[in-house]
Design a protein around this motif. Structure first.
Motif, PDB file in Angstrom:
ATOM      1  N   ASP A  51     -34.196 -37.876 -27.506  1.00  0.00           N
ATOM      2  CA  ASP A  51     -35.448 -38.070 -26.757  1.00  0.00           C
ATOM      3  C   ASP A  51     -35.248 -39.006 -25.574  1.00  0.00           C
ATOM      4  O   ASP A  51     -36.203 -39.585 -25.064  1.00  0.00           O
ATOM      5  CB  ASP A  51     -36.543 -38.621 -27.664  1.00  0.00           C
ATOM      6  CG  ASP A  51     -36.296 -40.057 -28.094  1.00  0.00           C
ATOM      7  OD1 ASP A  51     -35.118 -40.476 -28.086  1.00  0.00           O
ATOM      8  OD2 ASP A  51     -37.271 -40.752 -28.431  1.00  0.00           O
ATOM      9  N   GLY A  76     -33.698 -39.875 -21.632  1.00  0.00           N
ATOM     10  CA  GLY A  76     -33.384 -39.226 -20.368  1.00  0.00           C
ATOM     11  C   GLY A  76     -33.380 -40.221 -19.231  1.00  0.00           C
ATOM     12  O   GLY A  76     -33.192 -41.415 -19.428  1.00  0.00           O
ATOM     13  N   CYS A  90     -34.372 -34.372 -18.846  1.00  0.00           N
ATOM     14  CA  CYS A  90     -33.754 -34.199 -20.160  1.00  0.00           C
ATOM     15  C   CYS A  90     -32.236 -34.090 -20.031  1.00  0.00           C
ATOM     16  O   CYS A  90     -31.729 -33.404 -19.138  1.00  0.00           O
ATOM     17  CB  CYS A  90     -34.323 -32.935 -20.793  1.00  0.00           C
ATOM     18  SG  CYS A  90     -33.830 -32.650 -22.483  1.00  0.00           S
ATOM     19  N   SER A 107     -38.606 -41.424 -24.917  1.00  0.00           N
ATOM     20  CA  SER A 107     -39.980 -40.943 -24.797  1.00  0.00           C
ATOM     21  C   SER A 107     -41.018 -42.012 -25.114  1.00  0.00           C
ATOM     22  O   SER A 107     -42.187 -41.879 -24.748  1.00  0.00           O
ATOM     23  CB  SER A 107     -40.189 -39.748 -25.734  1.00  0.00           C
ATOM     24  OG  SER A 107     -39.927 -40.118 -27.085  1.00  0.00           O
ATOM     25  N   ARG A 113     -33.819 -29.006 -17.768  1.00  0.00           N
ATOM     26  CA  ARG A 113     -35.034 -29.268 -18.523  1.00  0.00           C
ATOM     27  C   ARG A 113     -35.639 -30.635 -18.214  1.00  0.00           C
ATOM     28  O   ARG A 113     -34.938 -31.552 -17.785  1.00  0.00           O
ATOM     29  CB  ARG A 113     -34.721 -29.222 -20.037  1.00  0.00           C
ATOM     30  CG  ARG A 113     -34.432 -27.822 -20.537  1.00  0.00           C
ATOM     31  CD  ARG A 113     -33.136 -27.740 -21.278  1.00  0.00           C
ATOM     32  NE  ARG A 113     -32.960 -26.437 -21.908  1.00  0.00           N
ATOM     33  CZ  ARG A 113     -32.183 -26.229 -22.952  1.00  0.00           C
ATOM     34  NH1 ARG A 113     -31.508 -27.216 -23.507  1.00  0.00           N
ATOM     35  NH2 ARG A 113     -32.059 -25.014 -23.458  1.00  0.00           N
ATOM     36  N   PHE A 171     -38.832 -33.312 -20.181  1.00  0.00           N
ATOM     37  CA  PHE A 171     -39.439 -33.509 -21.495  1.00  0.00           C
ATOM     38  C   PHE A 171     -40.920 -33.144 -21.492  1.00  0.00           C
ATOM     39  O   PHE A 171     -41.675 -33.524 -20.592  1.00  0.00           O
ATOM     40  CB  PHE A 171     -39.293 -34.960 -21.938  1.00  0.00           C
ATOM     41  CG  PHE A 171     -37.941 -35.277 -22.516  1.00  0.00           C
ATOM     42  CD1 PHE A 171     -37.576 -34.809 -23.768  1.00  0.00           C
ATOM     43  CD2 PHE A 171     -37.036 -36.043 -21.795  1.00  0.00           C
ATOM     44  CE1 PHE A 171     -36.330 -35.117 -24.309  1.00  0.00           C
ATOM     45  CE2 PHE A 171     -35.785 -36.356 -22.320  1.00  0.00           C
ATOM     46  CZ  PHE A 171     -35.431 -35.871 -23.592  1.00  0.00           C
ATOM     47  N   PRO A 173     -37.677 -30.337 -25.065  1.00  0.00           N
ATOM     48  CA  PRO A 173     -37.207 -29.849 -23.767  1.00  0.00           C
ATOM     49  C   PRO A 173     -38.044 -28.682 -23.248  1.00  0.00           C
ATOM     50  O   PRO A 173     -38.378 -27.761 -23.993  1.00  0.00           O
ATOM     51  CB  PRO A 173     -35.768 -29.405 -24.076  1.00  0.00           C
ATOM     52  CG  PRO A 173     -35.768 -29.080 -25.539  1.00  0.00           C
ATOM     53  CD  PRO A 173     -36.730 -30.039 -26.164  1.00  0.00           C
TER      54      PRO A 173
END
Length: 443
Positions: free
Chosen positions: A293, A295, A309, A358, A401, A403, A409
């Motif tokens: 999770d 990025g 992502c 996230s 991708r 999130f 993704p």
């Protein structure tokens, strides 16, 4: 010469710049004594030493001070900075102890039987202070004689076993004896971190707090790296610069490492997603592995960005690249720690970058490689709850991708208005990556 008066009123402190002298640790003697180390499996303690110590420990050894007075320039900086402890001695205790703030841990290092006797026979209030300090975990005694130290422990004092490691036997002895006490203070002869790794592995599940003494008072790198050896690292270091310049560098790097506040990751709504023609995009290959999770925040404007992502999820026809984020066009802002940004085109091998998950948890890594190529691009524009709008240009391909609001993704070639994604918004306005207050329109 460095002329500084940091923290001292009315006088300057003259300190000569130190130069570390390299030592040859591969000698006929060390080779003859070399042997592999087999570690014992030590039972896990019910007490979490990391919970008890809610920050990284940093001690200063007062033996390195130029004077034994509380107005010594380095001493003043130590007690007014992020140092959590100070090592005192019988010959400077009376002078320095009253100046040490209550938040700091005081370690009284006793060097021989005469000093043990002097401590026991000193004023009852001092001995009692160390007993009460044991309950508050801000007083301890340090000694290299394990049996004498154990006797002090029976008197209700916190104890710190001091050791020097230069071969297999001294390493195993330090671990074995150190387990008996609250703290294990180790000085390693050799520059390799392998013996430190072995000690960390042995003590990780115990309640013994590991403190590594930094051999050279100028080696800031060793002090910083010791916190991350085997990812877990030592609980603390004993680093005692005699030079104000070295002290400043160390404090700055420690502050930077400890100050990564969480970011407010928000849910935004896609309002536009369309092809934008050809352009140069960059893949950021980090010298670390991303969590599922985690990025990087990338955007075309300083208003904010989207959470891009990494390549940690299934891709047809190719292996995963769990170190990579296909991050966007070369003009993009890449959001970094300390409220800074970098242009994508500025990043290169060794550049520091910010990884965000996230929930907004931040950690830092280094760029291993930048991979810039010409590819079809897609414009993605997102609106957040406060009507802030951010956009990003990314490679227009299914395998790239960002999130979703559920930290899953989303293939950007399939994005459509109304999709919910994760991102970050802030006040706009940047000059060479630094936040400034100005009137600015970005679109």
């Amino acid at each position: 010469m460095i002329n500084t008066s940091s923290g001292v009123k009315g006088k300057d402190v003259q300190i000569t710049k130190e130069v570390a002298v390299p030592q040859d640790f591969e000698t006929a003697e060390t080779i003859s004594r070399r042997s592999s180390v087999r570690l014992a499996n030590i039972r896990k303690s019910s007490e979490s030493k990391r919970t008890a110590n809610d920050s990284q420990l940093v001690w200063f050894d007062s033996a390195q001070l130029a004077s034994k007075r509380p107005d010594d320039g380095i001493f003043v900086r130590v007690i007014n900075s992020l140092y959590t402890g100070i090592v005192l001695y019988m010959d400077n205790l009376a002078e320095l102890l009253p100046a040490v703030p209550s938040r700091m841990h005081v370690v009284l290092r006793l060097r021989n039987a005469a000093e043990i006797k002097a401590f026991r026979e000193s004023s009852p209030s001092l001995v009692e202070d160390f007993r009460k300090g044991a309950a508050a975990r801000n007083r301890s005694v340090a000694l290299s004689d394990a049996e004498a130290l154990a006797e002090l422990g029976l008197d209700g004092l916190l104890t710190c076993f001091t050791s020097y490691v230069d071969d297999r036997d001294s390493l195993l002895g330090a671990i074995d004896q150190g387990l008996r006490f609250n703290y294990l203070w180790i000085l390693f002869r050799d520059p390799t971190n392998i013996p430190l790794e072995l000690v960390i592995a042995s003590l990780q599940s115990t309640s013994t707090v590991l403190m590594k003494e930094i051999k050279a008072s100028t080696d800031v790198d060793d002090a910083i790296v010791s916190y991350g050896v085997m990812e877990y690292g030592a609980e603390g270091v004993i680093f005692s610069p005699r030079d104000h310049g070295v002290m400043s560098e160390f404090l700055a790097r420690m502050s930077q490492a400890q100050s990564y506040a969480s970011l407010n990751i928000q849910v935004g709504t896609v309002i536009e997603s369309r092809p934008a023609g050809m352009g140069y995009r960059a893949c950021i290959d980090a010298a670390t592995l991303f969590e599922p999770d985690e990025g990087m925040l990338v955007g075309s404007t300083s208003q904010g960005g989207v959470l891009c992502c990494p390549e940690v999820y299934f891709l047809p026809y190719m292996e995963l690249r769990p170190f990579r984020v296909n991050a966007g066009a070369v003009h993009s802002y890449v959001f970094n720690t300390d409220n800074r940004t970098d242009y994508m085109s500025e990043l290169k091998a060794g550049s520091p970058i910010m990884l965000v998950n996230s929930k907004g948890r931040v950690r830092r890594a280094a760029v291993g490689r930048m991979k810039i190529e010409q590819r079809p691009l897609r414009l993605i524009e997102v609106e957040f709850s406060g009507k802030e709008r951010v956009n990003v240009l990314m490679q227009d391909d299914w395998h790239v991708r960002i999130f979703s609001d559920a930290a899953k993704p989303l293939n950007i070639s399939e994005l459509k208005p109304g999709d919910k994604i994760l991102g970050y918004v802030t006040e706009p306005g940047r000059h060479v990556g630094i936040k400034i207050n100005e009137t600015i329109i970005e679109k």
